[in-house]
Design an enzyme around this catalytic site. Structure first.
Site, short mmCIF file in Angstrom:
data_model
loop_
_atom_site.label_atom_id
_atom_site.label_comp_id
_atom_site.label_asym_id
_atom_site.label_seq_id
_atom_site.Cartn_x
_atom_site.Cartn_y
_atom_site.Cartn_z
CD1 TRP A 75 -48.34 49.62 52.06
CD2 TRP A 75 -48.83 47.69 52.77
NE1 TRP A 75 -48.78 49.77 53.35
CE2 TRP A 75 -49.02 48.50 53.59
CE3 TRP A 75 -48.86 46.30 53.08
CZ2 TRP A 75 -49.34 48.23 55.17
CZ3 TRP A 75 -49.36 45.96 54.42
CH2 TRP A 75 -49.56 46.86 55.40
CB SER A 97 -43.20 43.64 42.26
OG SER A 97 -43.61 44.87 41.80
CB SER A 98 -42.73 46.22 46.97
OG SER A 98 -41.53 46.85 46.95
CB SER A 99 -46.48 50.13 46.74
OG SER A 99 -46.62 51.71 46.74
#
Length: 380
Positions: A75, A97-99
């Site tokens: 995500w 940026s991400s999870s």
């Protein structure tokens, strides 16, 4: 904490285990225990055509949000430096940026070979989810995590506090590692970002026999996951594992901006290789090794190379049953890529597990077969 979230976490751990990405029971327990919904904040991005659309937790509804959190999906939380919570509407741009999807995180940790009691430096805190996974396995005192973006470091710290984790968190350049006042001697460095070459401070901060696990990537976006082991002479070596894994490049290793690209006729000749080899995971990686300061993309059936440093370019086009290539500028990019692809094909066209990397204080060399085999220097 709702019973729905607990069940969804357990189901996620089961799915990852069934996929083969998760074999170590300790990492499986961490996935089943860490509340991933805490690390997504209140907003994420969802790709909608060419744009990134912000999705709000309250508007999505709690059930949908939890199912989203416990899908094995990356995500995106930031696009070109804009957090999803701050977006006024859909954005065009690249994720910054991400999870990361949980199966990739635990696969990377399994490749790293981390054991109970190890002291680990994580480069790239991001949302903090992978940091929490490490804390669950190793304990807070054995985990140090460095995040380049100060805003992300602050939000990750809040997420980790909410999850009752208190590792050492640092806002700074993870490529410099982190040496505390007593000096650093980590058992392992694990990067959840990609690098164009191995930063020397990582070598200096890992104990003899310790490991460095990272994804080697570049401006063509090809990548390969590798674990290096440091010997008592300060030399790190290892082989790529062959997984089709990619992480975002560390921001200091991102390419500089380039002007709008215009094809130039240049010098024209017949190509000796099929440009379609760049569609192969390993072929793409080999091309990047040969032209490390170039970008690549496809335009219709054409492959285009553009060198960020010199403005050199190459582009291919179909010609009867073969291909021609146009080259312009001080570098003959296709010559470089073509020669590397021919070398790789001459060795049987093996996958990435046939490649290794040797890193010293002076040089970093990717080799094919053995350290004495065909090789390419990394841009250090």
């Amino acid at each position: 904490m709702t019973s729905d979230a607990i069940e969804l976490r357990r189901a996620l751990a089961d799915r990852i285990g069934e996929s083969g990405s998760l074999t170590d029971p300790a990492w499986r327990a961490a996935v089943a225990a860490v509340p991933r919904e805490l690390f997504l904040g209140t907003d994420v991005y969802r790709l909608d055509g060419p744009e990134w659309e912000p999705v709000n937790r309250a508007e999505a509804g709690e059930e949908a949000w939890l199912r989203q959190a416990y899908s094995d999906t990356t995500w995106v939380t930031q696009v070109d430096g804009t957090d999803a919570a701050d977006a006024k509407g859909p954005l065009a741009g690249r994720p910054t940026s991400s999870s990361t999807l949980p199966s990739l995180i635990v696969r990377t940790l399994e490749v790293a070979g981390i054991q109970d009691g190890d002291r680990v430096l994580e480069v790239g805190t991001g949302s903090g989810y992978s940091t929490a996974i490490l804390c669950h396995r190793l304990g807070d005192k054995n985990v140090t995590s460095v995040e380049y973006d100060p805003g992300l470091a602050q939000s990750a710290a809040a997420h980790l506090r909410a999850a009752d984790c208190s590792p050492t968190l640092v806002a700074g350049d993870g490529l410099a590692g982190y040496a505390d006042g007593e000096g650093a001697e980590y058992d392992a460095v694990v990067a959840t970002c990609s690098v164009r070459h191995i930063p020397r401070p990582w070598l200096w901060q890992v104990r003899d026999g310790g490991t460095i696990t990272t994804t080697l990537s570049g401006w063509m976006t090809a990548s390969g996951l590798i674990r290096l082991t440091l010997d008592d002479q300060g030399v790190a070596t290892g082989r790529f594992v062959g997984d089709h894994v990619s992480y975002m490049l560390a921001r200091p290793h991102e390419r500089p901006p380039r002007p709008l690209f215009h094809r130039l006729p240049g010098e024209v000749r017949t190509s000796r290789v099929d440009p379609g080899l760049l569609e192969d995971w390993t072929g793409h990686f080999v091309a990047q090794l040969a032209a490390p300061s170039a970008e690549s993309w496809t335009s219709g059936e054409q492959v285009v190379l553009s060198d960020v440093a010199t403005g050199s370019q190459a582009w291919t086009e179909a010609a009867g049953t073969g291909w021609t290539v146009h080259q312009d500028g001080p570098l003959r990019l296709w010559d470089q890529v073509e020669e590397a692809l021919i070398t790789w094909q001459g060795e049987g066209g093996p996958d990435q597990t046939a490649f290794g990397l040797t890193v010293t204080d002076e040089t970093q060399t990717v080799w094919l077969g053995t350290p004495e085999g065909p090789s390419w220097r990394l841009p250090v």
